[in-house]
Scaffold this active site. Structure first.
Site, PDB file in Angstrom:
ATOM      1  N   ALA A 173       0.652  -1.027   0.039  1.00  0.00           N
ATOM      2  CA  ALA A 173      -0.248  -0.018  -0.098  1.00  0.00           C
ATOM      3  C   ALA A 173       0.943   1.156  -0.200  1.00  0.00           C
ATOM      4  O   ALA A 173       1.258   1.636   1.112  1.00  0.00           O
ATOM      5  CB  ALA A 173      -0.873   0.209   1.238  1.00  0.00           C
ATOM      6  N   GLU A 220       4.918  11.454  -0.695  1.00  0.00           N
ATOM      7  CA  GLU A 220       3.913  12.469  -0.658  1.00  0.00           C
ATOM      8  C   GLU A 220       2.817  12.476  -1.819  1.00  0.00           C
ATOM      9  O   GLU A 220       2.475  13.683  -2.299  1.00  0.00           O
ATOM     10  CB  GLU A 220       4.357  14.004  -0.458  1.00  0.00           C
ATOM     11  CG  GLU A 220       4.872  14.043   0.956  1.00  0.00           C
ATOM     12  CD  GLU A 220       4.098  13.756   2.362  1.00  0.00           C
ATOM     13  OE1 GLU A 220       2.737  14.104   2.138  1.00  0.00           O
ATOM     14  OE2 GLU A 220       4.138  12.826   3.112  1.00  0.00           O
TER      15      GLU A 220
END
Length: 381
Positions: A129, A365
């Site tokens: 993930a 990010e």
């Protein structure tokens, strides 16, 4: 539009620049080579108020605005990206506590960061993930008045040096929504069952610590839950605008640092009886590099203004700034190495390190591809 930086912020940047020149640049290659965390430099940076600068005064910060954080980040990253990341990420994950944490949680965990007594981290990504945060599989189950947490976290900043982490967990596996049922829980690193394995061999930003975390029946009190149970995913998504302008400013700083070094080298290096800066090919490279940096800087500061003022375009501008500035960082450092020629291909010169460091800004990010998706969504909605 007023593009002038206020005198107080200019004075602050002057001190940060002096700190970077005297304390960071002389040891940057050493920390990169040894892949060690710069504890001593982080401690020194606390004296300048660089740790947890955005915290309210009551928690030890100086209440720095998004624009001020962007200015500081660019300056630090222009001296060395790895050490700069170590400094600026000591409070990684603190936004969640400031927005959703209890007063007791903030009073307990935030002030020690500003004094360089503790380091914080956010544990979100997992082996399976990355960009797909909703695929997080780490589980937290209630057992009496405790949470019992099991799972693996990957690519965690401050993993082996952090004292506590805000961990994104699945607390309600039967939630109706794909994005529901997640919660954020504070986990102290000294809890039984918590292990951190340092990741070495990174391409860049090697002074910044990165690790895999293993949580094996880690027990924490129920009061470690941050905010509302089941709202963790939505809580986390609220902070990407601000964190992405910080990464954008990292890209600007990296590009600037490489370009400034390339300009100096071009003026010193002689070939065919003259400095290479007199050749039009080199002049054009420098012209394009510094133009791109200026454009990235203005877009980043525009996005920071939008975030600071909660503007409707904040999300779009933050993703634009992150995507563009990271691209400028990669392209500019590549051209800097080209100007250095063979010398730029070895670690005797900073541009080799900056070239490696730049790439991460296109990954963390939210990868470049994710930013383009967001920009398109905002344009077409």
């Amino acid at each position: 539009m007023d593009f002038e930086i206020p005198s107080a912020q200019q004075a602050m940047l002057k001190e940060v620049r002096k700190f970077g020149e005297n304390e960071i640049r002389p040891v940057a290659s050493e920390y990169d080579r040894e892949e060690t965390f710069p504890h001593d430099i982080v401690e020194q940076s606390a004296q300048l108020g660089l740790l947890g600068a955005q915290f309210p005064v009551e928690y030890g910060g100086v209440d720095a605005s998004p624009i001020e954080r962007v200015l500081i980040t660019e300056e630090l990253f222009a001296h060395d990206p790895g050490i700069a990341l170590a400094i600026t990420s000591t409070d990684f994950g603190s936004e969640v506590l400031l927005e959703f944490g209890t007063e007791k949680q903030c009073e307990t965990y935030l002030p020690p960061i500003t004094d360089a007594e503790t380091i914080m981290g956010a544990a979100i990504s997992e082996p399976q993930a990355g960009s797909d945060v909703s695929s997080v599989a780490t589980r937290a189950e209630k057992d009496g008045d405790e949470w019992v947490i099991n799972g693996n976290k990957m690519w965690i900043t401050n993993g082996t040096v952090g004292d506590y982490f805000v961990v994104l967990c699945k607390t309600d596996p039967d939630a109706d929504s794909r994005h529901g049922g997640f919660s954020q829980i504070i986990v102290e690193a000294d809890r039984d069952g918590f292990e951190a394995d340092k990741i070495t061999g990174k391409m860049g930003v090697r002074a910044s610590d990165t690790a895999e975390l293993v949580l094996d029946n880690v027990r924490v009190p129920e009061e470690n839950l941050v905010g509302t149970r089941g709202e963790g995913f939505y809580q986390q998504m609220q902070f990407f605008d601000e964190t992405r302008i910080i990464v954008a400013s990292q890209g600007v700083g990296i590009a600037r640092g490489a370009a400034e070094r390339a300009k100096e080298y071009a003026q010193e290096r002689e070939q065919f009886g003259q400095s290479i800066s007199e050749f039009q090919a080199i002049q054009h490279k420098l012209a394009e590099m510094f133009t791109d940096i200026e454009a990235a800087r203005h877009l980043t500061r525009r996005a920071a203004w939008a975030v600071e003022n909660d503007h409707d375009d904040a999300t779009k501008l933050a993703s634009m700034a992150k995507e563009y500035s990271s691209r400028v960082a990669v392209e500019t450092t590549q051209e800097a190495v080209q100007i250095y020629g063979g010398s730029g291909y070895v670690n005797d010169f900073d541009v080799e390190r900056f070239y490696r460091d730049a790439k991460i800004t296109q990954i963390y990010e939210g990868a470049t591809e994710i930013q383009k998706n967001i920009i398109a969504r905002e344009l077409l909605s």
